[in-house]
Design an enzyme around this catalytic site. Structure first.
Site, PDB file in Angstrom:
ATOM      1  N   HIS A 181     -11.966 -14.471  -8.849  1.00 56.23           N
ATOM      2  CA  HIS A 181     -11.841 -14.635  -7.398  1.00 56.23           C
ATOM      3  C   HIS A 181     -12.246 -13.315  -6.741  1.00 56.23           C
ATOM      4  O   HIS A 181     -11.844 -12.242  -7.185  1.00 56.23           O
ATOM      5  CB  HIS A 181     -10.402 -14.995  -7.047  1.00 56.23           C
ATOM      6  CG  HIS A 181     -10.115 -14.941  -5.586  1.00 56.23           C
ATOM      7  ND1 HIS A 181     -10.935 -15.562  -4.668  1.00 56.23           N
ATOM      8  CD2 HIS A 181      -9.125 -14.339  -4.883  1.00 56.23           C
ATOM      9  CE1 HIS A 181     -10.448 -15.343  -3.455  1.00 56.23           C
ATOM     10  NE2 HIS A 181      -9.360 -14.592  -3.555  1.00 56.23           N
ATOM     11  N   CYS A 208      -6.444 -19.250  -2.180  1.00 59.11           N
ATOM     12  CA  CYS A 208      -7.525 -18.610  -2.955  1.00 59.11           C
ATOM     13  C   CYS A 208      -7.593 -19.112  -4.403  1.00 59.11           C
ATOM     14  O   CYS A 208      -8.600 -18.926  -5.071  1.00 59.11           O
ATOM     15  CB  CYS A 208      -7.374 -17.097  -2.930  1.00 59.11           C
ATOM     16  SG  CYS A 208      -7.519 -16.403  -1.281  1.00 59.11           S
ATOM     17  N   ASN A 262     -13.970 -12.138   0.912  1.00 51.93           N
ATOM     18  CA  ASN A 262     -13.070 -13.108   0.297  1.00 51.93           C
ATOM     19  C   ASN A 262     -13.256 -14.464   0.985  1.00 51.93           C
ATOM     20  O   ASN A 262     -12.850 -14.629   2.139  1.00 51.93           O
ATOM     21  CB  ASN A 262     -11.626 -12.606   0.438  1.00 51.93           C
ATOM     22  CG  ASN A 262     -10.620 -13.517  -0.228  1.00 51.93           C
ATOM     23  OD1 ASN A 262     -10.939 -14.641  -0.606  1.00 51.93           O
ATOM     24  ND2 ASN A 262      -9.398 -13.041  -0.359  1.00 51.93           N
TER      25      ASN A 262
HETATM   26  O1  UT7 Z   1      -7.233 -13.528  -1.968  1.00 55.68           O
HETATM   27  C1  UT7 Z   1      -5.989 -13.149  -2.431  1.00 55.68           C
HETATM   28  C2  UT7 Z   1      -5.203 -12.453  -1.452  1.00 55.68           C
HETATM   29  N1  UT7 Z   1      -5.647 -11.229  -0.931  1.00 55.68           N
HETATM   30  C3  UT7 Z   1      -5.797 -10.112  -1.667  1.00 55.68           C
HETATM   31  O2  UT7 Z   1      -5.817 -10.110  -2.851  1.00 55.68           O
HETATM   32  C4  UT7 Z   1      -5.857  -8.820  -0.895  1.00 55.68           C
HETATM   33  C5  UT7 Z   1      -4.901  -7.837  -1.504  1.00 55.68           C
HETATM   34  N2  UT7 Z   1      -4.797  -6.574  -0.813  1.00 55.68           N
HETATM   35  C6  UT7 Z   1      -5.832  -5.719  -0.650  1.00 55.68           C
HETATM   36  O3  UT7 Z   1      -6.955  -6.013  -0.989  1.00 55.68           O
HETATM   37  C7  UT7 Z   1      -5.535  -4.351  -0.111  1.00 55.68           C
HETATM   38  O4  UT7 Z   1      -4.139  -4.140  -0.086  1.00 55.68           O
HETATM   39  C8  UT7 Z   1      -6.119  -4.086   1.298  1.00 55.68           C
HETATM   40  C9  UT7 Z   1      -7.612  -3.969   1.224  1.00 55.68           C
HETATM   41  C10 UT7 Z   1      -5.708  -5.189   2.244  1.00 55.68           C
HETATM   42  C11 UT7 Z   1      -5.572  -2.763   1.834  1.00 55.68           C
HETATM   43  O5  UT7 Z   1      -5.854  -1.699   0.944  1.00 55.68           O
HETATM   44  P1  UT7 Z   1      -4.710  -0.660   0.517  1.00 55.68           P
HETATM   45  O6  UT7 Z   1      -5.345   0.352  -0.318  1.00 55.68           O
HETATM   46  O7  UT7 Z   1      -3.595  -1.477  -0.103  1.00 55.68           O
HETATM   47  O8  UT7 Z   1      -4.299  -0.031   1.885  1.00 55.68           O
HETATM   48  P2  UT7 Z   1      -2.876  -0.076   2.625  1.00 55.68           P
HETATM   49  O9  UT7 Z   1      -2.474  -1.464   2.975  1.00 55.68           O
HETATM   50  O10 UT7 Z   1      -1.921   0.724   1.813  1.00 55.68           O
HETATM   51  O11 UT7 Z   1      -3.213   0.682   3.976  1.00 55.68           O
HETATM   52  C12 UT7 Z   1      -3.653   2.007   3.984  1.00 55.68           C
HETATM   53  C13 UT7 Z   1      -3.947   2.440   5.418  1.00 55.68           C
HETATM   54  C14 UT7 Z   1      -2.879   2.041   6.440  1.00 55.68           C
HETATM   55  O12 UT7 Z   1      -2.727   3.116   7.318  1.00 55.68           O
HETATM   56  P3  UT7 Z   1      -1.481   4.132   7.186  1.00 55.68           P
HETATM   57  O13 UT7 Z   1      -0.279   3.264   7.346  1.00 55.68           O
HETATM   58  O14 UT7 Z   1      -1.606   4.739   5.816  1.00 55.68           O
HETATM   59  O15 UT7 Z   1      -1.722   5.082   8.294  1.00 55.68           O
HETATM   60  C15 UT7 Z   1      -3.520   0.889   7.171  1.00 55.68           C
HETATM   61  O16 UT7 Z   1      -3.053   0.788   8.509  1.00 55.68           O
HETATM   62  O17 UT7 Z   1      -5.158   1.835   5.862  1.00 55.68           O
HETATM   63  C16 UT7 Z   1      -4.961   1.253   7.153  1.00 55.68           C
HETATM   64  N3  UT7 Z   1      -5.851   0.120   7.321  1.00 55.68           N
HETATM   65  C17 UT7 Z   1      -7.111   0.250   7.751  1.00 55.68           C
HETATM   66  N4  UT7 Z   1      -7.831   1.325   8.129  1.00 55.68           N
HETATM   67  C18 UT7 Z   1      -9.099   1.129   8.503  1.00 55.68           C
HETATM   68  C19 UT7 Z   1      -5.601  -1.185   7.057  1.00 55.68           C
HETATM   69  N5  UT7 Z   1      -6.706  -1.920   7.326  1.00 55.68           N
HETATM   70  C20 UT7 Z   1      -7.649  -1.047   7.770  1.00 55.68           C
HETATM   71  C21 UT7 Z   1      -8.987  -1.195   8.184  1.00 55.68           C
HETATM   72  N6  UT7 Z   1      -9.654  -0.067   8.531  1.00 55.68           N
HETATM   73  N7  UT7 Z   1      -9.589  -2.381   8.219  1.00 55.68           N
END
Ligand code: UT7
Length: 323
Positions: A250, A114, A280
């Protein structure tokens, strides 16, 4: 006479097919509201089966070359950032060079995921500012959809395909003021595709040929490092936060972007946001956003633009640009 590298044209391209959050909710356990709340993404563009990274790169490049008002034959350097090269070799940059008909100068790919466009811009800037190249094409192009596991809701909702490009020209007027690149390979496993060419067999046999990410760890590191690298760019130029007219970040996650804007004391109307429309797009995201803002007549000549990115590696970087 001090030479600088100035941006004289921008271009971008998104594939026709749009996949909405509701479309994804039909194939993985997710919802439109979850994706929008956590990321800001509403939709992404995905390539057709017969469409490849070089095709996207060619469209974006032709638009940038046209905007620059030059002929493709004047391009004497191509630096193309991609994570999703069409072939093991030759580089996608060489394939693009043939399409554009600007043979002879160097053409090569850069892999910084990225952060790829910031890396590519930094490398091309050095060629131009030292007088080695007169007109450089810098491209970010990705078909990230090809390395996604479409059964993994943690990753497949986040990414999209696209390409963006800029033409740099040697100039006595400042253009790119400075670039700042970093990497820390100790974090490689937090965001990676475990298979490749040399270590292909084991990963493919285990079914691990796709993006794997520890989203929350990546999120925290991205906020920290992008906050640092924007301040580094300002300090290097003795500029204050208030001197920045536009932040072109980004486009990974609207919450990460908002955190960087807050660090800079910038209101969101000074931040170019395209993540809602195309998710992204990895190395393509900054040139896509830059081109959108230029074509909307938001970014104007003489304004100061700060670009910044964070990605797999980990890699991160920034650049200050006088447009
Ligand atoms: O390009 C550079 C690299 N990438 C990034 O910069 C991405 C960086 N990370 C992020 O943008 C975020 O961490 C995410 C969008 C990927 C996730 O958001 P978050 O607020 O950090 O959520 P989380 O990983 O803490 O997950 C929260 C919950 C989990 O469920 P439990 O364990 O709390 O029951 C996940 O399983 O959300 C769940 N979850 C989803 N639920 C519905 C993860 N993906 C999804 C989804 N739909 N697509």
């Amino acid at each position: 006479m001090t030479l600088h590298a100035r941006i004289i044209g921008t271009g971008s391209y998104l594939p026709e097919k749009i996949v909405t959050n509701d479309d994804l909710a039909k194939i993985v356990d997710t919802t439109d509201s979850w994706i929008q709340e956590r990321t800001g993404i509403k939709q992404r563009h995905i390539v057709a089966d017969d469409e490849f990274t070089v095709d996207l790169a060619e469209h974006a490049s032709r638009r940038a070359i046209e905007a620059a008002g030059i002929d493709a034959s004047e391009i004497d350097l191509i630096v193309l950032a991609t994570t999703t090269a069409d072939q093991v070799f030759p580089s996608t940059a060489c394939l693009l060079q043939s399409r554009l008909g600007c043979q002879g100068g160097p053409a090569f790919d850069i892999q910084a995921v990225c952060t790829g466009f910031v890396y590519a811009l930094s490398v091309a800037e050095k060629f131009v500012a030292t007088g080695t190249s007169k007109k450089a094409l810098v491209v970010g192009a990705e078909t990230f959809s090809r390395i996604l596991d479409w059964t993994d809701r943690n990753t497949c909702v986040l990414f999209g395909d696209g390409a963006g490009a800029v033409v740099l020209e040697a100039s006595e007027e400042p253009g790119i003021l400075s670039t700042h690149l970093h990497a820390n390979g100790d974090y490689s496993k937090l965001l990676h595709v475990p298979s490749g060419v040399s270590n292909n067999l084991a990963a493919v046999q285990e079914g691990r040929a796709y993006v794997e990410m520890e989203g929350s760890d990546v999120f925290k590191m991205a906020v920290k490092k992008m906050g640092e690298v924007v301040i580094e760019a300002l300090d290097a130029n003795n500029l204050a936060k208030s001197d920045v007219d536009w932040l072109v970040p980004h486009q990974a996650n609207q919450r990460i972007i908002a955190a960087t804007a807050k660090k800079l004391g910038m209101t969101m109307d000074k931040v170019v946001l395209t993540v809602a429309e195309h998710g992204n797009t990895s190395a393509a995201s900054i040139p896509l956003a830059l081109d959108a803002a230029v074509r909307q007549n938001r970014i104007k000549a003489g304004e100061t633009i700060l670009i910044e990115a964070f990605g797999g590696g980990f890699t991160w970087g920034s650049a200050l640009i006088r447009y």
